[in-house]
Design a protein around this motif. Structure first.
Motif, PDB file in Angstrom:
ATOM      1  N   ILE A  63       0.805  -1.227   0.000  1.00 10.66           N
ATOM      2  CA  ILE A  63       0.000   0.000   0.000  1.00 10.66           C
ATOM      3  C   ILE A  63       0.841   1.281   0.000  1.00 10.66           C
ATOM      4  CG2 ILE A  63      -0.224   0.366   2.494  1.00 10.66           C
ATOM      5  CD1 ILE A  63      -3.264   0.757   1.945  1.00 10.66           C
ATOM      6  N   SER A  69       0.660  -1.212  -5.351  1.00  3.80           N
ATOM      7  CA  SER A  69      -0.786  -1.230  -5.167  1.00  3.80           C
ATOM      8  C   SER A  69      -1.492  -1.575  -6.476  1.00  3.80           C
ATOM      9  CB  SER A  69      -1.280   0.117  -4.647  1.00  3.80           C
ATOM     10  OG  SER A  69      -0.787   0.379  -3.354  1.00  3.80           O
ATOM     11  N   TYR A 123      -2.555   4.292  -0.844  1.00  2.00           N
ATOM     12  CA  TYR A 123      -3.548   4.278   0.224  1.00  2.00           C
ATOM     13  C   TYR A 123      -4.963   4.503  -0.304  1.00  2.00           C
ATOM     14  CZ  TYR A 123       0.360   4.360   3.459  1.00  2.00           C
ATOM     15  OH  TYR A 123       1.502   4.031   4.153  1.00  2.00           O
ATOM     16  N   PRO A 127      -7.605   0.282  -1.755  1.00  2.00           N
ATOM     17  CA  PRO A 127      -8.960   0.009  -1.267  1.00  2.00           C
ATOM     18  C   PRO A 127     -10.048   0.316  -2.292  1.00  2.00           C
ATOM     19  CG  PRO A 127      -8.050   1.959  -0.189  1.00  2.00           C
ATOM     20  CD  PRO A 127      -6.929   1.318  -0.946  1.00  2.00           C
ATOM     21  N   SER A 130      -9.914  -2.329  -5.131  1.00  2.00           N
ATOM     22  CA  SER A 130     -10.402  -3.647  -4.718  1.00  2.00           C
ATOM     23  C   SER A 130     -11.921  -3.668  -4.614  1.00  2.00           C
ATOM     24  CB  SER A 130      -9.774  -4.045  -3.384  1.00  2.00           C
ATOM     25  OG  SER A 130     -10.199  -3.179  -2.337  1.00  2.00           O
ATOM     26  N   ALA A 202     -17.187   1.896   4.125  1.00  2.00           N
ATOM     27  CA  ALA A 202     -16.409   3.123   3.919  1.00  2.00           C
ATOM     28  C   ALA A 202     -16.897   4.231   4.839  1.00  2.00           C
ATOM     29  CB  ALA A 202     -16.513   3.566   2.453  1.00  2.00           C
TER      30      ALA A 202
END
Length: 258
Positions: A63, A69, A123, A127, A130, A202
């Motif tokens: 990350i 990433s 960062y 997320p 994905s 989230a």
């Protein structure tokens, strides 16, 4: 006076017990429903434990860099394609499934990062990437599991359309017309009820991380709108490929001849 809230979950015997009980609950429900999923549930649970333990360490290493990433998201995409084509039995046309999913993933990520809405770093990329990849896999699976049985059941309609002079593409579209876009319904419902029926990950994650309610809402809106847009593109691309007889299981490839 404010209260510090710690909702972190640490490895413990209590965690092991809770996971086992949840797996037992799922297995009992499967047994009562006579679905035949008990072995699959147990295997899935065991794999999840191993994979999450391994991935946790990989994520920490990946990350911190954009390139690592991006490679991680690409690996997720490959696994997602492999998983969904097996689920809908279209392994021989996996490249078209990959195209449909990529058509949903790439525009969303480009919009998110090129507009500067999210910083282009590991960062954010890992997320967000994905989440979008996982939901495109879901859209493809739902689309295939709805469209392919419909085509099998509608072979007579397809053949009748051909006999009337319809091109193959139009004959396939005629069969699929009643269920067109149904794979998008769960995403539409989730978007309509966000914050009312569910508090998504989230949103809760930003709040628990110390963010403001506005920041939490903004983060979740970005995710929800991204999923909705990406799935819409994936499904419409998938429909176009199915109509051209490119994305089909082997039995339908054989039966849907012009």
């Amino acid at each position: 006076m404010g209260h510090d809230v710690d909702v972190s979950i640490n490895p413990s015997l209590q965690l092991v017990g809770a996971l086992l009980l949840l797996l037992v609950l799922a297995s009992v429900a499967s047994w009562l429903g006579r679905w035949g999923f008990v072995p699959a549930l147990l295997r899935a649970g065991a794999r999840a434990v191993v994979q999450l333990l391994a991935v946790s360490f990989i994520v920490v290493a990946a990350i911190s860099h954009v390139w690592s990433s991006a490679l991680f998201v690409l690996a997720m995409f490959i696994v997602a394609v492999y998983t969904t084509v097996r689920r809908v039995e279209s392994t021989r046309t996996w490249q078209w499934s990959a195209l449909a999913m990529a058509a949903g993933v790439l525009p969303v990520l480009l919009i998110v990062f090129l507009t500067g809405t999210a910083p282009f770093d590991g960062y954010a990329l890992l997320p967000i990437g994905s989440i979008i990849v996982g939901n495109m896999m879901t859209a493809h699976t739902l689309g295939g599991r709805r469209a392919f049985p419909e085509l099998r059941a509608g072979i007579s309609t397809y053949e009748a359309a051909l006999s009337l002079g319809f091109p193959r593409r139009d004959a396939i579209r005629l069969v699929l017309e009643p269920i067109r876009g149904e794979a998008l319904v769960p995403s539409i419902d989730s978007t309509r009820t966000v914050g009312v029926v569910t508090l998504p990950g989230a949103f809760v994650g930003v709040l628990l991380g110390g963010g403001t309610p506005l920041q939490a809402g903004a983060s979740q809106m970005l995710v929800v709108f991204g999923i909705l847009a990406g799935q819409a593109v994936t499904i419409v691309t998938m429909d176009a490929l199915i109509e051209r007889a490119l994305l089909l299981p082997p039995d339908l490839k054989e039966r849907l001849r012009p």
